[in-house]
Scaffold this motif. Structure first.
Motif, short mmCIF file in Angstrom:
data_model
loop_
_atom_site.label_atom_id
_atom_site.label_comp_id
_atom_site.label_asym_id
_atom_site.label_seq_id
_atom_site.Cartn_x
_atom_site.Cartn_y
_atom_site.Cartn_z
N ARG A 5 16.73 -87.79 -44.93
CA ARG A 5 16.82 -87.08 -43.66
C ARG A 5 16.00 -85.80 -43.74
O ARG A 5 15.58 -85.38 -44.81
N SER A 6 15.85 -85.17 -42.57
CA SER A 6 15.33 -83.82 -42.53
C SER A 6 16.49 -82.89 -42.88
O SER A 6 17.44 -82.76 -42.11
N LYS A 7 16.43 -82.29 -44.06
CA LYS A 7 17.55 -81.46 -44.51
C LYS A 7 17.78 -80.28 -43.57
O LYS A 7 18.92 -79.92 -43.27
N THR A 8 16.68 -79.68 -43.11
CA THR A 8 16.81 -78.52 -42.21
C THR A 8 17.53 -78.91 -40.93
O THR A 8 18.48 -78.25 -40.50
N ALA A 9 17.08 -80.00 -40.31
CA ALA A 9 17.70 -80.46 -39.06
C ALA A 9 19.15 -80.84 -39.27
O ALA A 9 20.02 -80.54 -38.44
N PHE A 10 19.44 -81.50 -40.39
CA PHE A 10 20.80 -81.95 -40.68
C PHE A 10 21.75 -80.76 -40.85
O PHE A 10 22.85 -80.74 -40.29
N VAL A 11 21.30 -79.77 -41.61
CA VAL A 11 22.14 -78.57 -41.83
C VAL A 11 22.34 -77.82 -40.52
O VAL A 11 23.46 -77.41 -40.18
N LEU A 12 21.26 -77.63 -39.76
CA LEU A 12 21.39 -76.92 -38.48
C LEU A 12 22.28 -77.69 -37.51
O LEU A 12 23.03 -77.08 -36.73
N GLY A 13 22.24 -79.02 -37.58
CA GLY A 13 23.11 -79.83 -36.73
C GLY A 13 24.57 -79.58 -37.03
O GLY A 13 25.39 -79.43 -36.11
N TRP A 14 24.92 -79.50 -38.30
CA TRP A 14 26.31 -79.25 -38.67
C TRP A 14 26.72 -77.81 -38.37
O TRP A 14 27.88 -77.55 -38.01
N VAL A 15 25.79 -76.88 -38.48
CA VAL A 15 26.09 -75.50 -38.08
C VAL A 15 26.40 -75.45 -36.59
O VAL A 15 27.33 -74.76 -36.14
N PHE A 61 29.82 -74.28 -34.60
CA PHE A 61 29.78 -73.34 -33.48
C PHE A 61 30.49 -73.92 -32.25
O PHE A 61 31.26 -73.23 -31.58
N VAL A 62 30.23 -75.20 -31.97
CA VAL A 62 30.85 -75.86 -30.82
C VAL A 62 32.37 -75.95 -31.01
O VAL A 62 33.14 -75.72 -30.07
N ALA A 63 32.81 -76.29 -32.22
CA ALA A 63 34.24 -76.41 -32.48
C ALA A 63 34.96 -75.09 -32.21
O ALA A 63 36.03 -75.06 -31.59
N THR A 119 25.32 -80.72 -27.43
CA THR A 119 25.77 -81.40 -28.65
C THR A 119 25.24 -82.83 -28.71
O THR A 119 24.87 -83.32 -29.78
N ALA A 120 25.20 -83.50 -27.56
CA ALA A 120 24.64 -84.86 -27.52
C ALA A 120 23.18 -84.85 -27.96
O ALA A 120 22.74 -85.71 -28.75
N VAL A 121 22.42 -83.87 -27.47
CA VAL A 121 21.01 -83.77 -27.85
C VAL A 121 20.87 -83.49 -29.35
O VAL A 121 20.04 -84.12 -30.04
N VAL A 122 21.69 -82.57 -29.86
CA VAL A 122 21.64 -82.24 -31.29
C VAL A 122 21.97 -83.46 -32.14
O VAL A 122 21.32 -83.73 -33.16
N TYR A 123 22.98 -84.23 -31.72
CA TYR A 123 23.34 -85.44 -32.47
C TYR A 123 22.18 -86.44 -32.49
O TYR A 123 21.85 -87.00 -33.54
#
Length: 202
Positions: free
Chosen positions: A6-16, A20-22, A48-52
């Motif tokens: 995966r893209s590590k940067t995108a994956f980490v930012l996605g979980w961040v 934030f959303v939670a 969130t849908a777009v980020v996923y």
């Protein structure tokens, strides 16, 4: 053995973003004030849908049987013996079957990453009589040579090529490749649309 790239940067930012959303969902629930809270929740749901779709779902999965490309809305499985060619540019493009193409969303190769890889491959000039670079172990030297001039996408492309060539040498019979719509992606999109409809109607 399954390997997932995966893209590590995108994956980490996605979980961040999910964290934030939670927090914001908890805050909106605790301080619910009608329409404004619903609109804020709908906006968070849509983003969130777009980020996923673009950060969390895309993956390149390498298994013993073949290659699986998980793109935002589809998953495509290609047996190793069906792979015809692998070309790495900005993305990894895998041709298979009868002139079919699988474009992998990750890992991608940016211009900046490729420039860094070329700088790593360039011979280092030693200045003066004393070495300023730390001495690398044999394992570190081997790793540096393996990645010299290559991006992460180049390296993954080589792994795919080697697996495909090995399958062809063993004359493995290739089952047909198949693609399917990503149910998880459509579920996320449906939830986001439902939130928007609720915010508009209520």
């Amino acid at each position: 053995m399954k390997q997932i790239y995966r893209s590590k940067t995108a994956f980490v930012l996605g979980w961040v973003w999910l964290a934030f959303v939670a927090f914001n969902v908890w805050d909106l629930t605790a301080r619910y004030n009608g329409k404004p809270s619903l609109v804020a929740g709908a906006v968070l749901g849509a983003l969130t849908a777009v980020v996923y779709l673009v950060a969390l779902r895309p993956a390149t999965v390498v298994t013993e049987e073949g290659l699986e490309g998980r793109n935002p809305l589809r998953s495509t499985f290609v047996p190793w013996a069906s792979v015809n060619d692998v070309v790495v540019g900005h993305t990894i493009n895998v041709s298979y079957g009868a002139e079919q193409m699988l474009r992998l969303w990750t890992p991608m190769s940016t211009a900046r990453e490729r420039a860094r890889a070329q700088r790593r491959a360039a011979p280092k000039q030693q200045r003066g009589r004393f070495k300023t670079e730390p001495t690398l172990s044999k394992a570190e030297q081997a790793a540096a040579e393996a990645f010299a001039g290559k991006t992460h996408a180049d390296w993954v492309g080589e792994q795919i090529t080697e697996r495909a060539e090995s399958a062809r040498r063993r004359d493995v019979e290739a089952p047909p490749a198949h693609a399917s719509w990503a149910i998880d992606s459509f579920a996320v999109l449906a939830a986001a649309i439902a939130l928007v409809v609720v915010a508009v109607v209520i």
